[in-house]
Design an enzyme around this catalytic site. Structure first.
Site, short mmCIF file in Angstrom:
data_model
loop_
_atom_site.label_atom_id
_atom_site.label_comp_id
_atom_site.label_asym_id
_atom_site.label_seq_id
_atom_site.Cartn_x
_atom_site.Cartn_y
_atom_site.Cartn_z
CD GLU A 151 44.55 34.03 42.09
OE1 GLU A 151 43.80 35.06 41.02
OE2 GLU A 151 44.72 33.17 42.68
CG ASP A 175 38.00 35.09 36.08
OD1 ASP A 175 38.50 34.55 36.96
OD2 ASP A 175 38.67 36.13 36.23
#
Lengths: 278, 374
Positions: A53, A64
């Site tokens: 990823e 995040d």
């Protein structure tokens, strides 16, 4: 393209036949530069990871945690642009050694700004196999899913512990490749234990879709892989590798040490995911 | 997403519930002190030599700004949803104070995210929030201002949705927030409209309000949107100039984009990375703007224009000296625009400024900028 398997589906099919799970590490593109990113991808490929990823740095990554945001910020502080990422990844695919399928993790703000059609075309030309757009709700992703599929890529959707059954049904319609199952509510980051509700949700999701299930957010140790065996087809590790990038930024590790540490970590996780089912 | 759907549903039910409205109206009257006066600024009018200037005195609300209107409304929704913990972001601290106040009033746990840079600029509000029992969490990521505080609050919320409500302070973020905040702030425009009709026998020629995220202006403008003869002017923080990073004039200089879950104008680079912004006022220091403002810009219903730091600072001093009113630096932008344009209007025309907050919180920053000690 629609009838043939995508690279991601093909990878999961191979693993399923071998009775193995996928290991998918996350790395930030361009922290601190694309040369290191490419070196890291080569190292991870050599160590046998199944997919990688690749995070596109974004200024406001609300999905995040602090480790990844700091990593994104370091890349942006050095003026990394989207076209630098595409150019580097494209050059990587021109090399001889095989590269595992790359999945771009990218904010919808970036995709919208460049134009979805153009962004997806550039991603496909660079050699990405799929996209994850964490800030685009899965049930609003119909247009993007169509564009992504028309370029032979997969649009990977996220399922949170709080996603209601009605929404899961709508999200699965736009999803392909695999489902990214968030293990706990909240943002990315390393956690110690896997919650019990996860087991239940994965079991239920299994009844809703044929897509492979990959679990991320808070996965960092080989023992956690054993806990997930039989429940999911893959594990995603994010912050753990990015923490190594932090050490590099802090001057506490050299590039060589970073590559070795990430490689050794990946090898452990690969070994854990390749133990065949008991 | 689940939390947003829950909020949308609960708000739809609350809107139909006469008891909810009655409880909110009672709080606005007896706790906030509404309706806020519509005050004729006689000396400011004479100074400008044109239109009659009226001030909608949101600065006289409890806690000193319009933010309390929304904080109380959303706190009531929090209780309806059975949640006990509230989080909020704040820039200038006015929304943080309003939320801390509402939480103290209802006995809710309160955590306020505030950029480190803003904590420095707004010590008084930080002290007030803590005194009322709120926890103020410094945000050290990114530019350490409002936008980063929103990021952190959203992250907290994603991990805590089950028992926590996020009281967003402006008409930004994902649906239903822009609509919800606009509705709770619309009391400003509804009162102003009624006060104009009652006191002046007519609607104003122009209504001016400052726009950061755009909550006081959305609340002021919304009830006037269908009054085609009323000119609506949104004043953006022009900062030190039009170069990226020197201002926060999203509608004047931004491009269409996505930020914090809304499709709106955004200050961004060619890759969609959010630009750093600057304003003399911490409350306007935001690189996005409410999506409805973007709509009003595109339809031409509202005119948006920037006012510089210097003009705002000058208006701050002028309103203090001419009227004995210290405006918030945010509101000073709207005052500055009125000072610039009221002289071009005839003396029988009427201009209303939304004086969204009082300036007490800004005196340390103003003194610093003027090179004076307090």
């Amino acid at each position: 393209m629609l009838d043939s398997l995508t690279r991601i589906s093909e990878k999961f099919a191979q693993l399923r036949n071998a009775g193995q799970m996928a290991f998918m590490p996350f790395i930030t593109a361009g922290d601190p530069d694309m040369d290191l990113t490419l070196a890291l991808i080569r190292e991870l490929a050599k160590r046998g990871v199944d997919l990688i990823e690749v995070g596109f740095p974004y200024s406001d990554p609300i999905a995040d945690g602090p480790v990844i945001q700091a990593s994104y910020q370091r890349a942006l502080d050095r003026k990394l642009q989207v076209r630098d990422i595409f150019a580097a990844i494209r050059s990587l695919h021109a090399e001889k050694e095989p590269i595992p399928p790359l999945v771009g993790m990218v904010s919808f703000a970036i995709i919208f700004r460049l134009g979805a059609e153009k962004f997806v075309r550039l991603a496909a030309e660079a050699g990405f196999s799929g996209l994850i757009v964490p800030d685009l709700p899965g049930d609003e992703a119909e247009d993007l899913a169509r564009i992504v599929k028309s370029h032979g890529l997969d649009l990977v959707e996220l399922i949170a512990p709080t996603t209601t059954p009605t929404r899961v049904a709508r999200i699965v319609k736009n999803a392909s490749g695999f489902l990214y199952c968030i293990s706990v509510a909240g943002t990315t980051g390393v956690r110690d234990t896997l919650p019990a509700e996860l087991r239940e949700q994965l079991g239920w999701l299994r009844t809703q879709t044929d897509l492979p299930l990959a679990v991320g957010f808070g996965i960092s140790r080989p023992e956690q892989v054993d806990e997930l065996r039989g429940l999911a087809e893959g594990v995603i590790v994010g912050s753990a590798l990015v923490k190594q990038m932090q050490l590099l930024a802090d001057g506490k590790a050299t590039r060589e040490e970073l590559l070795r540490a990430c490689g050794d970590f990946a090898a452990q996780m690969v070994a854990a995911t390749k133990r065949t089912r008991l | 997403m689940q939390a947003l759907e829950q909020l949308t549903d609960e708000y739809a039910r609350a809107r139909q519930d006469a008891r909810f409205q009655a409880e909110l109206d009672d709080l606005l009257k007896n706790y906030v002190g509404r309706p806020s006066p519509l005050y004729f600024a006689k000396r400011l009018t004479e100074h400008c030599g044109g239109a009659q200037i009226y001030l909608k005195r949101e600065d006289l609300n409890h806690t000193g700004a319009h933010k309390i209107n929304n904080a109380l409304g959303q706190a009531l929704l929090t209780i309806r949803m059975g949640k006990k913990r509230v989080i909020a972001e704040t820039g200038a601290g006015q929304h943080g104070v309003a939320t801390a106040t509402a939480c103290a009033h209802f006995g809710l746990e309160c955590v306020v995210y505030m950029g480190e840079e803003d904590i420095r600029r707004q010590k008084l509000n930080v002290f007030n929030m803590r005194t009322m029992g709120a926890e103020v969490r410094p945000v050290t990521t990114g530019s350490r201002t409002l936008r980063d505080a929103i990021n952190e609050a959203m992250r907290d919320w994603m991990a805590s949705v089950a028992g926590t409500h996020y009281i967003i302070g402006s008409v930004v973020g994902p649906h239903p927030f822009p609509m919800l905040v606009r509705d709770f702030q619309s009391v400003i425009g509804r009162e102003t409209r009624a006060q104009c009709l009652e006191k002046l026998g007519r609607l104003p020629h122009e209504v001016i309000a400052c726009v950061g995220g755009g909550s006081n202006s959305a609340g002021m403008f919304y009830p006037f949107v269908d009054d085609a003869d009323v000119r609506l002017t949104g004043v953006e923080p022009g900062g030190r100039g039009s170069t990226p990073g020197e201002h926060a004039s999203t509608l004047s200089y931004g491009a269409k984009g996505v930020l914090h879950g809304s499709y709106s104008y955004v200050l961004q680079d060619a890759d969609g990375q959010t630009s750093d912004v600057h304003s003399i006022s911490a409350g306007l220091d935001y690189p996005g703007v409410g999506p409805e403002h973007s709509y009003w810009k595109d339809t031409g219903r509202v005119q948006y224009t920037p006012v510089s730091d210097e003009e705002a600072l000058s208006a701050f001093g002028q309103l203090a000296q001419l009227e004995g009113i210290l405006p918030a630096l945010e509101s000073s932008h709207a005052v500055a625009q009125a000072i610039k344009t009221a002289g071009q209007r005839s003396k029988d025309e009427i201009v209303v400024i939304c004086l969204s907050g009082r300036g007490d919180k800004d005196v340390y920053e103003v003194a610093r900028l003027l090179g004076k000690d307090i």
